[in-house]
Write a protein that holds these residues in place. Structure first.
Motif, PDB file in Angstrom:
ATOM      1  N   LEU A  35     -18.472  71.748  12.526  1.00 26.27           N
ATOM      2  CA  LEU A  35     -17.424  70.917  13.112  1.00 26.27           C
ATOM      3  C   LEU A  35     -17.965  69.563  13.558  1.00 26.27           C
ATOM      4  N   ILE A  36     -19.132  69.551  14.205  1.00 25.16           N
ATOM      5  CA  ILE A  36     -19.651  68.274  14.695  1.00 25.16           C
ATOM      6  C   ILE A  36     -20.107  67.398  13.538  1.00 25.16           C
ATOM      7  N   ARG A  37     -20.555  68.009  12.456  1.00 19.56           N
ATOM      8  CA  ARG A  37     -20.896  67.217  11.270  1.00 19.56           C
ATOM      9  C   ARG A  37     -19.646  66.539  10.708  1.00 19.56           C
ATOM     10  N   ASP A  38     -18.535  67.266  10.685  1.00 22.23           N
ATOM     11  CA  ASP A  38     -17.279  66.664  10.242  1.00 22.23           C
ATOM     12  C   ASP A  38     -16.883  65.498  11.148  1.00 22.23           C
ATOM     13  N   CYS A  39     -17.082  65.672  12.457  1.00 24.20           N
ATOM     14  CA  CYS A  39     -16.772  64.597  13.405  1.00 24.20           C
ATOM     15  C   CYS A  39     -17.601  63.355  13.098  1.00 24.20           C
ATOM     16  N   LEU A  40     -18.892  63.534  12.841  1.00 21.43           N
ATOM     17  CA  LEU A  40     -19.790  62.412  12.586  1.00 21.43           C
ATOM     18  C   LEU A  40     -19.533  61.775  11.232  1.00 21.43           C
ATOM     19  N   ASN A  41     -19.013  62.514  10.290  1.00 26.33           N
ATOM     20  CA  ASN A  41     -18.618  61.914   9.016  1.00 26.33           C
ATOM     21  C   ASN A  41     -17.523  60.872   9.224  1.00 26.33           C
ATOM     22  N   GLU A  42     -16.653  61.136  10.188  1.00 22.96           N
ATOM     23  CA  GLU A  42     -15.542  60.225  10.457  1.00 22.96           C
ATOM     24  C   GLU A  42     -15.925  59.128  11.438  1.00 22.96           C
ATOM     25  N   LEU A  43     -16.694  59.486  12.477  1.00 23.19           N
ATOM     26  CA  LEU A  43     -17.103  58.520  13.498  1.00 23.19           C
ATOM     27  C   LEU A  43     -18.618  58.608  13.676  1.00 23.19           C
ATOM     28  N   HIS A  87     -20.276  57.561  17.217  1.00 19.11           N
ATOM     29  CA  HIS A  87     -19.759  58.107  18.471  1.00 19.11           C
ATOM     30  C   HIS A  87     -20.913  58.756  19.234  1.00 19.11           C
ATOM     31  N   THR A  88     -21.302  58.159  20.352  1.00 12.98           N
ATOM     32  CA  THR A  88     -22.508  58.620  21.054  1.00 12.98           C
ATOM     33  C   THR A  88     -22.361  60.040  21.589  1.00 12.98           C
ATOM     34  N   GLN A  89     -21.179  60.419  22.020  1.00 13.24           N
ATOM     35  CA  GLN A  89     -20.968  61.774  22.527  1.00 13.24           C
ATOM     36  C   GLN A  89     -21.158  62.795  21.404  1.00 13.24           C
ATOM     37  N   PHE A  90     -20.651  62.463  20.215  1.00 11.22           N
ATOM     38  CA  PHE A  90     -20.832  63.346  19.067  1.00 11.22           C
ATOM     39  C   PHE A  90     -22.313  63.443  18.699  1.00 11.22           C
ATOM     40  N   LEU A  91     -22.998  62.299  18.699  1.00 13.28           N
ATOM     41  CA  LEU A  91     -24.423  62.287  18.355  1.00 13.28           C
ATOM     42  C   LEU A  91     -25.240  63.136  19.333  1.00 13.28           C
ATOM     43  N   ASP A  92     -24.957  62.987  20.615  1.00  9.68           N
ATOM     44  CA  ASP A  92     -25.695  63.757  21.621  1.00  9.68           C
ATOM     45  C   ASP A  92     -25.482  65.258  21.452  1.00  9.68           C
ATOM     46  N   PHE A  93     -24.248  65.646  21.192  1.00  9.99           N
ATOM     47  CA  PHE A  93     -23.955  67.069  21.031  1.00  9.99           C
ATOM     48  C   PHE A  93     -24.610  67.615  19.762  1.00  9.99           C
ATOM     49  N   ALA A  94     -24.597  66.813  18.696  1.00 10.48           N
ATOM     50  CA  ALA A  94     -25.234  67.249  17.453  1.00 10.48           C
ATOM     51  C   ALA A  94     -26.726  67.490  17.672  1.00 10.48           C
ATOM     52  N   ARG A  95     -27.389  66.608  18.422  1.00 13.17           N
ATOM     53  CA  ARG A  95     -28.804  66.811  18.727  1.00 13.17           C
ATOM     54  C   ARG A  95     -28.999  68.082  19.555  1.00 13.17           C
ATOM     55  N   GLU A  96     -28.109  68.278  20.516  1.00 15.39           N
ATOM     56  CA  GLU A  96     -28.233  69.421  21.424  1.00 15.39           C
ATOM     57  C   GLU A  96     -28.196  70.750  20.679  1.00 15.39           C
ATOM     58  N   ILE A  97     -27.357  70.846  19.638  1.00 17.81           N
ATOM     59  CA  ILE A  97     -27.207  72.129  18.941  1.00 17.81           C
ATOM     60  C   ILE A  97     -27.976  72.165  17.627  1.00 17.81           C
ATOM     61  N   GLY A  98     -28.759  71.106  17.344  1.00 20.26           N
ATOM     62  CA  GLY A  98     -29.562  71.094  16.131  1.00 20.26           C
ATOM     63  C   GLY A  98     -28.764  70.958  14.862  1.00 20.26           C
ATOM     64  N   ALA A  99     -27.675  70.194  14.898  1.00 22.70           N
ATOM     65  CA  ALA A  99     -26.848  70.000  13.710  1.00 22.70           C
ATOM     66  C   ALA A  99     -27.470  68.961  12.787  1.00 22.70           C
ATOM     67  N   GLU A 100     -27.252  69.111  11.494  1.00 21.98           N
ATOM     68  CA  GLU A 100     -27.728  68.151  10.517  1.00 21.98           C
ATOM     69  C   GLU A 100     -26.829  66.922  10.539  1.00 21.98           C
ATOM     70  N   PHE A 101     -27.445  65.741  10.601  1.00 23.48           N
ATOM     71  CA  PHE A 101     -26.673  64.510  10.659  1.00 23.48           C
ATOM     72  C   PHE A 101     -26.256  64.074   9.249  1.00 23.48           C
ATOM     73  N   PRO A 102     -25.020  63.640   9.070  1.00 25.21           N
ATOM     74  CA  PRO A 102     -24.673  62.937   7.832  1.00 25.21           C
ATOM     75  C   PRO A 102     -25.495  61.648   7.734  1.00 25.21           C
ATOM     76  N   GLU A 103     -25.619  61.103   6.533  1.00 34.51           N
ATOM     77  CA  GLU A 103     -26.510  59.960   6.314  1.00 34.51           C
ATOM     78  C   GLU A 103     -26.133  58.768   7.188  1.00 34.51           C
ATOM     79  N   ARG A 104     -24.862  58.433   7.244  1.00 37.10           N
ATOM     80  CA  ARG A 104     -24.462  57.269   8.051  1.00 37.10           C
ATOM     81  C   ARG A 104     -24.747  57.508   9.526  1.00 37.10           C
ATOM     82  N   ALA A 105     -24.487  58.702   9.997  1.00 36.97           N
ATOM     83  CA  ALA A 105     -24.755  59.020  11.403  1.00 36.97           C
ATOM     84  C   ALA A 105     -26.248  58.979  11.696  1.00 36.97           C
TER      85      ALA A 105
END
Length: 285
Positions: free
Chosen positions: A246-254, A257-275
């Motif tokens: 879900l957070i990867r989908d969020c980062l694909n769109e935004l 978004h610093t809140q999305f980025l922080d949460f993605a780091r917290e849970i070890g999510a893979e970042f999309p290239e632009r993010a």
């Protein structure tokens, strides 16, 4: 006082303060903010003597103030900054009065739809800076000060979900018919994102999973802010793979978004290239 407020709001919405409408003189068009301030102060004073009538007038004027974020009713680049009107202060006074006058049930029934209609992610001035903007707070913060105890949070959340249900069912008039439904739902989720996270935090340990599920999947909401709420809820349930998706989908769109980025780091999510590029730039700064 109430008639004066109604007439002012009607004239503003009709464009009388913008164009050559004989109902409003050229001099009055340039002095609209003084009339607006007089009406808001009269409405606030009336709350002490006749709370129901004063509340109606103040609601009308807050509605108008909120609409000036999107519509040009007056010859001003930033109407609420020009009027120095702090919307959140007026709402705080209105809601405190309703709580005293109608009790919690009556207050919640009125405040829940108002929260949906009035909350703005970035405030009610168009530029978002300056002395008026500095005095603003979110309506979620205003509301949190009035909800004392978990029972109040549960009760208000039920009223809030019911108000969202009415919107999803077409029970409220759409203010902007030129907008598509998806855009409106996304804007609503963005404006109310802070409130939704508060509800998640307060109700997570209150055996209210049914309410949180309804909120995170509600058809009156949409967009990345809603998916972020779902990701946070999934994380609390231990569904980490779902949260990462879900957070990867969020980062694909935004992607920024610093809140999305922080949460993605917290849970070890893979970042999309632009993010990932945005994250690297922010780290460098």
């Amino acid at each position: 006082m109430l008639d004066d407020a109604r007439r002012f709001v009607e004239l503003a919405r009709a464009g009388a303060y913008m164009a050559g409408d004989r109902r409003v003189s050229p001099k009055e068009r340039t002095r609209w903010r003084f009339t607006f301030n007089r009406l808001t102060e009269d409405a606030k004073k009336a709350l002490a003597a006749d709370a129901a009538t004063g509340g109606q007038a103040l609601e009308l004027l807050i509605d108008l103030a909120d609409e000036t974020c999107d519509y040009d009713y007056f010859r001003s680049d930033d109407p609420m900054a020009a009027a120095r009107f702090v919307v959140s202060d007026a709402v705080a006074l209105l809601w405190a009065t309703y709580l005293d006058l109608y009790g919690f049930s009556g207050f919640a029934e009125r405040a829940a739809p108002q929260l949906i209609g009035w909350e703005r992610a970035y405030g009610w001035t168009r530029r978002g800076d300056g002395p008026t903007a500095d005095k603003e707070t979110t309506l979620a913060d205003v509301l949190a000060r009035l909800l004392r105890g978990i029972d109040a949070w549960l009760d208000f959340t039920d009223r809030y979900l019911a108000a969202l249900d009415r919107l999803a069912g077409g029970g409220a008039e759409r203010r902007a018919p030129w907008r598509d439904t998806g855009f409106e739902r996304g804007e609503r989720a963005r404006n109310l994102a802070g409130w939704h996270l508060m509800v998640l935090d307060r109700l997570a340990d209150a055996e209210a999973d049914d309410r949180l599920e309804r909120l995170a999947t509600h058809p009156a909401l949409a967009g990345p802010e809603l998916r972020y709420l779902r990701a946070r809820l999934a994380r609390r349930r231990g569904e980490n793979d779902t949260a990462r998706t879900l957070i990867r989908d969020c980062l694909n769109e935004l992607p920024g978004h610093t809140q999305f980025l922080d949460f993605a780091r917290e849970i070890g999510a893979e970042f999309p290239e632009r993010a990932r590029r945005v994250s690297d730039q922010l780290s460098g700064w």
